[in-house]
Design a protein around this motif. Structure first.
Motif, PDB file in Angstrom:
ATOM      1  N   PRO A 197     -23.176  54.632  60.681  1.00 54.30           N
ATOM      2  CA  PRO A 197     -21.840  55.539  60.514  1.00 54.30           C
ATOM      3  C   PRO A 197     -21.673  56.239  59.762  1.00 54.30           C
ATOM      4  O   PRO A 197     -21.077  57.526  59.587  1.00 54.30           O
ATOM      5  N   PHE A 198     -22.939  56.333  58.565  1.00 52.62           N
ATOM      6  CA  PHE A 198     -22.743  57.782  57.957  1.00 52.62           C
ATOM      7  C   PHE A 198     -23.293  59.752  58.747  1.00 52.62           C
ATOM      8  O   PHE A 198     -22.775  60.153  58.960  1.00 52.62           O
ATOM      9  N   TYR A 199     -23.994  59.269  59.681  1.00 50.12           N
ATOM     10  CA  TYR A 199     -24.144  59.995  60.265  1.00 50.12           C
ATOM     11  C   TYR A 199     -23.216  60.402  61.181  1.00 50.12           C
ATOM     12  O   TYR A 199     -22.412  61.682  61.838  1.00 50.12           O
ATOM     13  N   ALA A 200     -22.693  59.518  62.158  1.00 47.85           N
ATOM     14  CA  ALA A 200     -21.242  59.547  63.199  1.00 47.85           C
ATOM     15  C   ALA A 200     -20.521  60.401  62.458  1.00 47.85           C
ATOM     16  O   ALA A 200     -19.054  61.062  62.405  1.00 47.85           O
ATOM     17  N   GLU A 201     -19.682  59.924  60.519  1.00 50.17           N
ATOM     18  CA  GLU A 201     -18.810  60.611  60.302  1.00 50.17           C
ATOM     19  C   GLU A 201     -18.734  61.873  59.447  1.00 50.17           C
ATOM     20  O   GLU A 201     -18.524  62.184  59.389  1.00 50.17           O
ATOM     21  N   VAL A 202     -19.965  61.836  58.890  1.00 48.86           N
ATOM     22  CA  VAL A 202     -20.653  63.358  57.969  1.00 48.86           C
ATOM     23  C   VAL A 202     -20.967  64.258  59.121  1.00 48.86           C
ATOM     24  O   VAL A 202     -20.803  65.218  57.717  1.00 48.86           O
ATOM     25  N   PHE A 203     -21.456  63.853  60.416  1.00 47.33           N
ATOM     26  CA  PHE A 203     -22.224  65.134  60.968  1.00 47.33           C
ATOM     27  C   PHE A 203     -21.134  64.961  62.815  1.00 47.33           C
ATOM     28  O   PHE A 203     -21.573  66.408  63.173  1.00 47.33           O
ATOM     29  N   GLY A 204     -21.000  63.896  62.526  1.00 47.42           N
ATOM     30  CA  GLY A 204     -20.267  63.389  63.797  1.00 47.42           C
ATOM     31  C   GLY A 204     -20.702  63.522  65.111  1.00 47.42           C
ATOM     32  O   GLY A 204     -20.229  63.479  66.337  1.00 47.42           O
ATOM     33  N   TRP A 205     -21.754  63.088  65.097  1.00 44.27           N
ATOM     34  CA  TRP A 205     -23.068  62.140  66.107  1.00 44.27           C
ATOM     35  C   TRP A 205     -22.536  60.970  66.594  1.00 44.27           C
ATOM     36  O   TRP A 205     -22.133  59.850  66.024  1.00 44.27           O
ATOM     37  N   GLN A 206     -22.730  61.526  67.800  1.00 44.52           N
ATOM     38  CA  GLN A 206     -22.539  59.955  68.733  1.00 44.52           C
ATOM     39  C   GLN A 206     -23.661  59.126  68.723  1.00 44.52           C
ATOM     40  O   GLN A 206     -25.331  59.382  68.862  1.00 44.52           O
ATOM     41  N   ILE A 207     -23.609  57.754  67.550  1.00 46.39           N
ATOM     42  CA  ILE A 207     -24.675  56.377  68.102  1.00 46.39           C
ATOM     43  C   ILE A 207     -24.218  55.984  68.761  1.00 46.39           C
ATOM     44  O   ILE A 207     -23.413  55.141  69.686  1.00 46.39           O
ATOM     45  N   ALA A 208     -25.418  55.127  70.069  1.00 45.76           N
ATOM     46  CA  ALA A 208     -25.616  54.759  70.663  1.00 45.76           C
ATOM     47  C   ALA A 208     -26.778  53.421  70.631  1.00 45.76           C
ATOM     48  O   ALA A 208     -28.012  54.190  71.065  1.00 45.76           O
ATOM     49  N   PRO A 209     -25.813  52.390  70.360  1.00 41.67           N
ATOM     50  CA  PRO A 209     -27.136  50.871  69.925  1.00 41.67           C
ATOM     51  C   PRO A 209     -27.668  50.728  71.216  1.00 41.67           C
ATOM     52  O   PRO A 209     -27.144  51.094  72.366  1.00 41.67           O
ATOM     53  N   ARG A 210     -29.212  50.935  70.768  1.00 41.52           N
ATOM     54  CA  ARG A 210     -29.956  50.082  72.474  1.00 41.52           C
ATOM     55  C   ARG A 210     -30.796  49.073  72.320  1.00 41.52           C
ATOM     56  O   ARG A 210     -31.366  49.443  73.087  1.00 41.52           O
ATOM     57  N   GLY A 211     -30.709  48.358  71.156  1.00 43.93           N
ATOM     58  CA  GLY A 211     -30.603  47.084  71.317  1.00 43.93           C
ATOM     59  C   GLY A 211     -31.314  46.755  69.655  1.00 43.93           C
ATOM     60  O   GLY A 211     -31.198  47.258  68.822  1.00 43.93           O
ATOM     61  N   PRO A 212     -31.892  45.285  69.585  1.00 43.92           N
ATOM     62  CA  PRO A 212     -31.955  45.278  68.256  1.00 43.92           C
ATOM     63  C   PRO A 212     -32.309  46.243  67.509  1.00 43.92           C
ATOM     64  O   PRO A 212     -34.118  47.414  67.995  1.00 43.92           O
ATOM     65  N   GLY A 213     -32.842  46.771  66.634  1.00 46.48           N
ATOM     66  CA  GLY A 213     -33.438  47.813  65.121  1.00 46.48           C
ATOM     67  C   GLY A 213     -33.972  49.287  65.684  1.00 46.48           C
ATOM     68  O   GLY A 213     -33.446  50.203  65.438  1.00 46.48           O
ATOM     69  N   TYR A 214     -32.822  49.618  66.827  1.00 49.58           N
ATOM     70  CA  TYR A 214     -32.776  51.455  67.689  1.00 49.58           C
ATOM     71  C   TYR A 214     -31.169  51.563  68.026  1.00 49.58           C
ATOM     72  O   TYR A 214     -30.114  51.083  68.899  1.00 49.58           O
ATOM     73  N   ALA A 215     -31.331  52.471  68.148  1.00 45.34           N
ATOM     74  CA  ALA A 215     -29.922  53.418  68.656  1.00 45.34           C
ATOM     75  C   ALA A 215     -30.106  54.715  68.657  1.00 45.34           C
ATOM     76  O   ALA A 215     -31.264  55.630  68.211  1.00 45.34           O
ATOM     77  N   GLN A 216     -29.876  54.887  69.923  1.00 43.59           N
ATOM     78  CA  GLN A 216     -29.785  56.830  69.965  1.00 43.59           C
ATOM     79  C   GLN A 216     -29.242  57.205  69.639  1.00 43.59           C
ATOM     80  O   GLN A 216     -27.746  56.911  69.293  1.00 43.59           O
ATOM     81  N   LEU A 217     -28.894  58.853  68.291  1.00 46.97           N
ATOM     82  CA  LEU A 217     -28.634  59.744  67.605  1.00 46.97           C
ATOM     83  C   LEU A 217     -28.465  60.878  69.235  1.00 46.97           C
ATOM     84  O   LEU A 217     -29.208  61.349  69.658  1.00 46.97           O
ATOM     85  N   GLN A 218     -27.067  61.298  69.243  1.00 45.94           N
ATOM     86  CA  GLN A 218     -26.714  62.398  70.373  1.00 45.94           C
ATOM     87  C   GLN A 218     -25.760  63.584  69.123  1.00 45.94           C
ATOM     88  O   GLN A 218     -24.707  63.572  68.512  1.00 45.94           O
ATOM     89  N   THR A 219     -26.625  64.492  68.903  1.00 42.39           N
ATOM     90  CA  THR A 219     -26.571  65.726  68.552  1.00 42.39           C
ATOM     91  C   THR A 219     -25.528  67.505  68.998  1.00 42.39           C
ATOM     92  O   THR A 219     -25.564  66.595  70.315  1.00 42.39           O
ATOM     93  N   PRO A 220     -25.516  68.032  69.016  1.00 49.03           N
ATOM     94  CA  PRO A 220     -24.005  69.479  69.054  1.00 49.03           C
ATOM     95  C   PRO A 220     -25.782  69.685  70.068  1.00 49.03           C
ATOM     96  O   PRO A 220     -26.544  69.373  70.056  1.00 49.03           O
ATOM     97  N   ALA A 221     -25.447  70.184  71.661  1.00 50.03           N
ATOM     98  CA  ALA A 221     -25.672  71.179  72.183  1.00 50.03           C
ATOM     99  C   ALA A 221     -26.954  71.562  71.798  1.00 50.03           C
ATOM    100  O   ALA A 221     -26.347  72.490  70.394  1.00 50.03           O
ATOM    101  N   GLY A 222     -27.589  72.446  72.277  1.00 54.59           N
ATOM    102  CA  GLY A 222     -29.018  73.003  71.581  1.00 54.59           C
ATOM    103  C   GLY A 222     -29.319  72.453  70.509  1.00 54.59           C
ATOM    104  O   GLY A 222     -30.315  73.202  70.073  1.00 54.59           O
ATOM    105  N   SER A 223     -29.448  71.428  70.085  1.00 52.72           N
ATOM    106  CA  SER A 223     -30.464  70.556  68.955  1.00 52.72           C
ATOM    107  C   SER A 223     -30.742  69.510  69.634  1.00 52.72           C
ATOM    108  O   SER A 223     -30.050  68.741  70.757  1.00 52.72           O
TER     109      SER A 223
END
Length: 117
Positions: free
Chosen positions: A26-52
């Protein structure tokens, strides 16, 4: 600034580690607007804006941020790291998505080296 005899390599990924992904996401999603995609226990992908570079949240006991640098020759980069005062922390590993290794620079910072195409 020193001239390098090879092509410069870019940041291709980063990991944000910490003991509580329920709070980190929630910190990275709410502060920076990054998308969070859980991928299993203890791991989630972060999608940042295009070009990053995109990254991941990784559940670990200690907080850390590790950058991933894409290199064309993983073995050569590991040899160069050791020859210039670094040390291999994790040998070449294929996790099914990517071939990577980890080194520590002379100050002890952890870097992930990612095999490029």
């Amino acid at each position: 600034m020193t001239q390098h005899p090879h092509t410069a390599f870019g940041i291709g990924h980063f990991d944000v580690a910490g003991p509580d992904l329920e709070r980190l996401g929630p910190f990275y999603a709410e502060v920076f607007g990054w998308q969070i995609a859980p991928r299993g226990p203890g791991y989630a992908q972060l999608q940042t804006p295009a070009g990053s570079p995109n990254g991941a949240l990784v559940e670990q006991p200690d907080a850390a941020i590790t950058i991933g640098i894409v290199v064309p020759d993983l073995a050569k980069a590991l040899n160069q790291a050791e020859a210039t005062g670094g040390r291999v922390e994790m040998p070449v590993t294929d996790n099914g998505w990517v071939r990577k290794a980890q080194v520590r620079d002379p100050a002890g910072n952890l870097l992930t080296l990612i095999q490029g195409d």
